[in-house]
Enzyme design. Structure first.
Site, PDB file in Angstrom:
ATOM      1  CG  ASP A  34      -5.719 -19.871 -32.333  1.00 31.46           C
ATOM      2  OD1 ASP A  34      -6.880 -19.794 -31.437  1.00 31.46           O
ATOM      3  OD2 ASP A  34      -5.931 -19.257 -33.418  1.00 31.46           O
ATOM      4  N   GLY A  35      -6.005 -21.368 -29.020  1.00 37.66           N
ATOM      5  CA  GLY A  35      -5.219 -20.857 -27.561  1.00 37.66           C
ATOM      6  C   GLY A  35      -6.604 -19.237 -27.849  1.00 37.66           C
ATOM      7  CG  HIS A 124      -1.419  -3.537  -4.190  1.00 39.48           C
ATOM      8  ND1 HIS A 124      -1.285  -3.806  -3.002  1.00 39.48           N
ATOM      9  CD2 HIS A 124      -0.499  -2.515  -4.095  1.00 39.48           C
ATOM     10  CE1 HIS A 124      -0.641  -3.884  -2.476  1.00 39.48           C
ATOM     11  NE2 HIS A 124       0.177  -3.109  -2.766  1.00 39.48           N
ATOM     12  CE  LYS A 184       5.373  -7.737   2.984  1.00 36.45           C
ATOM     13  NZ  LYS A 184       4.343  -8.131   2.165  1.00 36.45           N
ATOM     14  NE  ARG A 186       7.365  -8.395  -1.149  1.00 30.97           N
ATOM     15  CZ  ARG A 186       6.270  -9.643  -0.964  1.00 30.97           C
ATOM     16  NH1 ARG A 186       7.701 -10.599  -1.231  1.00 30.97           N
ATOM     17  NH2 ARG A 186       5.472 -10.193  -0.477  1.00 30.97           N
ATOM     18  CG  ASP A 210      -1.856  -8.859   3.715  1.00 33.18           C
ATOM     19  OD1 ASP A 210      -1.956  -7.071   3.481  1.00 33.18           O
ATOM     20  OD2 ASP A 210      -0.474  -9.416   3.386  1.00 33.18           O
TER      21      ASP A 210
HETATM   22  C1  R5P Z   1       1.631  -6.677  -0.309  1.00 31.19           C
HETATM   23  O1  R5P Z   1       1.778  -5.441   0.211  1.00 31.19           O
HETATM   24  C2  R5P Z   1       0.125  -6.992  -0.400  1.00 31.19           C
HETATM   25  O2  R5P Z   1      -0.266  -6.538   0.455  1.00 31.19           O
HETATM   26  C3  R5P Z   1       0.427  -8.735   0.068  1.00 31.19           C
HETATM   27  O3  R5P Z   1       1.066  -8.781   1.830  1.00 31.19           O
HETATM   28  C4  R5P Z   1       2.111  -9.800  -0.700  1.00 31.19           C
HETATM   29  O4  R5P Z   1       1.056  -9.279  -2.026  1.00 31.19           O
HETATM   30  C5  R5P Z   1       1.545 -10.997  -0.637  1.00 31.19           C
HETATM   31  O5  R5P Z   1       2.115 -12.071  -1.292  1.00 31.19           O
HETATM   32  P1  R5P Z   1       3.422 -12.548  -0.575  1.00 31.19           P
HETATM   33  O6  R5P Z   1       2.103 -14.169  -0.661  1.00 31.19           O
HETATM   34  O7  R5P Z   1       3.383 -13.339  -2.061  1.00 31.19           O
HETATM   35  O8  R5P Z   1       3.818 -12.828   0.181  1.00 31.19           O
END
Ligand code: R5P
Length: 285
Positions: A34-35, A124, A184, A186, A210
């Site tokens: 069942d996982g 993070h 950057k 998003r 990163d």
């Molecule tokens: C964002 O704050 C993180 O440091 C990464 O840059 C991000 O999570 C990378 O995500 P993706 O590869 O989807 O652009």
């Protein structure tokens, strides 16, 4: 001390145990029809402290970690140190909309109840571990990344955004080359816009650092901006290669020369080992 490797981190755990010269156990983990997770530590007893190395991502790995920990305690393990090479839910560390959970804090609350020390790598946000009341340490992969690239002709280290600029500085300083960050924005879960680089990238071999590659959107856009600015080559070293959706295919079709990750997640790109920095931290107790 005994080192126990969960299924996400078998080779890494084996390497850590080897460096420390201590016993290694690989958890025998399978799934029921069942996982649900079944795991077993093939020992009669454990009469020392135990180190469990296991990711909390994807979700099933967290369950396996809880079961391994219970098996270790039942066998007699004393202090439990949880090494979480890739800590799931770390990016959900604040409320973006009312009604959401603080997911990163939830993970810390669980860990707080089940272990005496937590070790993570390039979380993070390091401050996430402040939710944890026991000993905790977030290790930096900048050292192993810089060692890997030493002597490989990198002229400049960049981060994709200002939030990661400390990492670029750390790697740049270790390599003795300049560092900077890109800007950057998003646009969505999969799309980002990278502004033209302010630093002079013409004729340079650039290393982007990163914390993770997820969809690859960030790194692919950064490489395109840097090539546009005249960079000779753009490589990337990230700590966690999560690679969701078609990330690997998209990275292969991108302008990146090399894609490298640490072995916090076991992937075909995981050439940079964090075993040494984990072992160093474990030696401190
Ligand atoms: C964002 O704050 C993180 O440091 C990464 O840059 C991000 O999570 C990378 O995500 P993706 O590869 O989807 O652009």
């Amino acid at each position: 001390m005994i080192v126990i490797g969960g299924s996400s981190s078998v080779e890494l755990a084996r390497d850590v145990a080897k460096i420390l010269g201590c016993e290694f156990i690989q958890a025998s983990t399978t799934r029921f029809p069942d996982g649900e997770c079944y795991t077993r530590l093939d020992r009669e007893s454990i009469d020392s402290d135990a180190v469990i190395i296991q990711n909390t991502y994807p979700d099933g790995n967290l369950i396996e970690m809880l079961l391994i920990r219970d098996a270790a305690i039942t066998l007699g393990a004393k202090r439990i140190t949880m090494v979480i090479p890739y800590f799931g839910y770390a990016r959900q560390d604040r409320l973006f909309k009312p009604g959401e959970p603080m997911s990163a804090r939830v993970m810390c609350d669980i860990l707080d109840r089940i272990c005496d020390k937590v070790i993570t790598i390039d979380l993070h946000k390091e401050s996430t571990l402040d939710n944890f009341t026991h000993a905790h340490k977030d290790l930096k992969a900048a050292g192993p990344i810089a060692e890997y690239f030493r002597g490989k002709g990198i002229d400049m280290v960049l981060s994709p955004d200002i939030g990661a600029s400390a990492r670029a500085k750390d790697v740049g300083d270790r390599l003795g080359v300049p560092y900077d960050h890109l800007e950057k924005t998003r646009l969505s879960g999969t799309e980002v816009r990278i502004a033209p680089a302010k630093a002079d990238c013409a004729g340079k071999r650039i290393l982007i650092v990163d914390d993770m590659i997820s969809t690859g959107g960030t790194i692919i856009a950064a490489a395109a901006a840097l090539k546009q600015a005249g960079a000779v080559s753009v490589s990337v070293a990230c700590t966690h290669g999560v690679f969701v959706n078609n990330a690997i295919e998209n990275l292969r079709g991108s302008q990146l020369e090399k894609v490298l990750c640490c072995n916090t997640i076991d992937t075909m790109f995981s050439e940079i080992s964090v075993a040494g920095i984990i072992a160093d931290e474990l030696r401190k107790g």
